[in-house]
Design a protein around this motif. Sequence first.
Motif, PDB file in Angstrom:
ATOM      1  N   ILE A  23      -1.976   1.269   4.080  1.00 55.76           N
ATOM      2  CA  ILE A  23      -1.512   2.536   3.498  1.00 55.76           C
ATOM      3  C   ILE A  23      -0.079   2.797   3.956  1.00 55.76           C
ATOM      4  N   ILE A  24       0.159   2.638   5.254  1.00 54.65           N
ATOM      5  CA  ILE A  24       1.491   2.876   5.823  1.00 54.65           C
ATOM      6  C   ILE A  24       2.509   1.892   5.249  1.00 54.65           C
ATOM      7  N   LYS A  25       2.076   0.656   5.012  1.00 58.12           N
ATOM      8  CA  LYS A  25       2.959  -0.390   4.471  1.00 58.12           C
ATOM      9  C   LYS A  25       3.576   0.040   3.136  1.00 58.12           C
ATOM     10  N   ALA A  26       2.855   0.774   2.331  1.00 62.37           N
ATOM     11  CA  ALA A  26       3.403   1.259   1.060  1.00 62.37           C
ATOM     12  C   ALA A  26       4.020   2.646   1.219  1.00 62.37           C
ATOM     13  N   PHE A  27       3.431   3.459   2.083  1.00 56.70           N
ATOM     14  CA  PHE A  27       3.897   4.832   2.264  1.00 56.70           C
ATOM     15  C   PHE A  27       5.333   4.888   2.778  1.00 56.70           C
ATOM     16  N   VAL A  28       5.642   4.106   3.811  1.00 57.54           N
ATOM     17  CA  VAL A  28       6.951   4.181   4.468  1.00 57.54           C
ATOM     18  C   VAL A  28       8.102   3.811   3.519  1.00 57.54           C
ATOM     19  N   PRO A  29       8.084   2.641   2.878  1.00 55.81           N
ATOM     20  CA  PRO A  29       9.224   2.338   1.994  1.00 55.81           C
ATOM     21  C   PRO A  29       9.315   3.298   0.801  1.00 55.81           C
ATOM     22  N   PHE A  45       9.528   2.485  -7.834  1.00 57.52           N
ATOM     23  CA  PHE A  45       9.704   1.031  -7.819  1.00 57.52           C
ATOM     24  C   PHE A  45       9.356   0.464  -6.444  1.00 57.52           C
ATOM     25  N   ALA A  46       9.731   1.187  -5.395  1.00 54.59           N
ATOM     26  CA  ALA A  46       9.379   0.745  -4.035  1.00 54.59           C
ATOM     27  C   ALA A  46       7.862   0.722  -3.865  1.00 54.59           C
ATOM     28  N   GLY A  47       7.185   1.751  -4.369  1.00 51.77           N
ATOM     29  CA  GLY A  47       5.720   1.793  -4.298  1.00 51.77           C
ATOM     30  C   GLY A  47       5.089   0.653  -5.084  1.00 51.77           C
ATOM     31  N   ALA A  48       5.585   0.404  -6.290  1.00 49.51           N
ATOM     32  CA  ALA A  48       5.054  -0.698  -7.107  1.00 49.51           C
ATOM     33  C   ALA A  48       5.289  -2.038  -6.432  1.00 49.51           C
ATOM     34  N   GLY A  49       6.450  -2.192  -5.796  1.00 50.42           N
ATOM     35  CA  GLY A  49       6.744  -3.431  -5.076  1.00 50.42           C
ATOM     36  C   GLY A  49       5.809  -3.636  -3.896  1.00 50.42           C
ATOM     37  N   ALA A  50       5.513  -2.562  -3.173  1.00 48.52           N
ATOM     38  CA  ALA A  50       4.593  -2.666  -2.034  1.00 48.52           C
ATOM     39  C   ALA A  50       3.185  -3.042  -2.506  1.00 48.52           C
ATOM     40  N   ILE A  51       2.769  -2.478  -3.614  1.00 56.30           N
ATOM     41  CA  ILE A  51       1.440  -2.778  -4.158  1.00 56.30           C
ATOM     42  C   ILE A  51       1.375  -4.236  -4.613  1.00 56.30           C
ATOM     43  N   ALA A  52       2.360  -4.655  -5.405  1.00 59.94           N
ATOM     44  CA  ALA A  52       2.387  -6.039  -5.902  1.00 59.94           C
ATOM     45  C   ALA A  52       2.501  -7.027  -4.745  1.00 59.94           C
ATOM     46  N   GLY A  53       3.302  -6.689  -3.743  1.00 61.28           N
ATOM     47  CA  GLY A  53       3.450  -7.566  -2.580  1.00 61.28           C
ATOM     48  C   GLY A  53       2.175  -7.698  -1.772  1.00 61.28           C
ATOM     49  N   HIS A  54       1.366  -6.651  -1.774  1.00 64.21           N
ATOM     50  CA  HIS A  54       0.078  -6.701  -1.072  1.00 64.21           C
ATOM     51  C   HIS A  54      -0.914  -7.584  -1.848  1.00 64.21           C
ATOM     52  N   ILE A  55      -0.925  -7.427  -3.152  1.00 66.84           N
ATOM     53  CA  ILE A  55      -1.876  -8.177  -3.976  1.00 66.84           C
ATOM     54  C   ILE A  55      -1.491  -9.649  -4.073  1.00 66.84           C
ATOM     55  N   TRP A  56      -0.192  -9.926  -4.191  1.00 65.15           N
ATOM     56  CA  TRP A  56       0.294 -11.297  -4.337  1.00 65.15           C
ATOM     57  C   TRP A  56       1.355 -11.608  -3.272  1.00 65.15           C
ATOM     58  N   PRO A  57       0.965 -11.706  -2.010  1.00 61.94           N
ATOM     59  CA  PRO A  57       1.956 -11.961  -0.959  1.00 61.94           C
ATOM     60  C   PRO A  57       2.480 -13.405  -0.998  1.00 61.94           C
ATOM     61  N   LEU A  58       3.765 -13.532  -0.831  1.00 64.81           N
ATOM     62  CA  LEU A  58       4.383 -14.866  -0.822  1.00 64.81           C
ATOM     63  C   LEU A  58       3.834 -15.726   0.304  1.00 64.81           C
TER      64      LEU A  58
END
Length: 183
Positions: A23-29, A45-58
């Motif tokens: 939750i904090i990982k998306a909340f902070v940015p 956009f920052a929130g969408a990036g955090a969500i996408a990065g969580h679902i599909w982490p490099l």
Amino acid sequence: VGATTASIVLGAKWGGIIALLDIIKAFVPTLIFRLIFPDQIYYLFAGAGAIAGHIWPLYHRFRGGYGLSPVLGAFLVMDPLGVLVSNALSMFLGLVVLRDAVIVMVAGTWLMVLWVWLVRGDPAMIIFVLVANLLLGFAAIPELSGYFRDRKSGKVNIDEAMQKFPMGRMIQKYFLKTTKPRD
């Protein structure tokens, strides 16, 4: 990789801690962008990036968690009251009315669409909430299809289904504590 897996492998305590960190990982940015650019939609956009990065982490070969915790983190920046109302309604619908664990887990994010549309009326927020829900739904397709297949065949019990998720166990404990008869 997410809180659900950690809860199953390491136990509810670690699953809860990881859910909070997600939750904090998306909340902070999301919050940082909202504070730096208060009149812009960059925070969405920052929130969408955090969500996408969580679902599909490099760093995990694009195989991550379902994304529910980061979705909640981004939504909390956007509209904290909406998160509380939509998730409370989701719990009521899932636990009391429909007795379905999936409703408890995901209806709150879909009810945010209605909340943002009726209360905020901001097209950018509405699009963001829809995109977040689509990302969440896409990530959960394999598990949801298995759940609905088992449910159709009568193999699913709401109590067993709730035990698979850290948030589900927490909700179940709270529900049992608040609904047991007083002596």
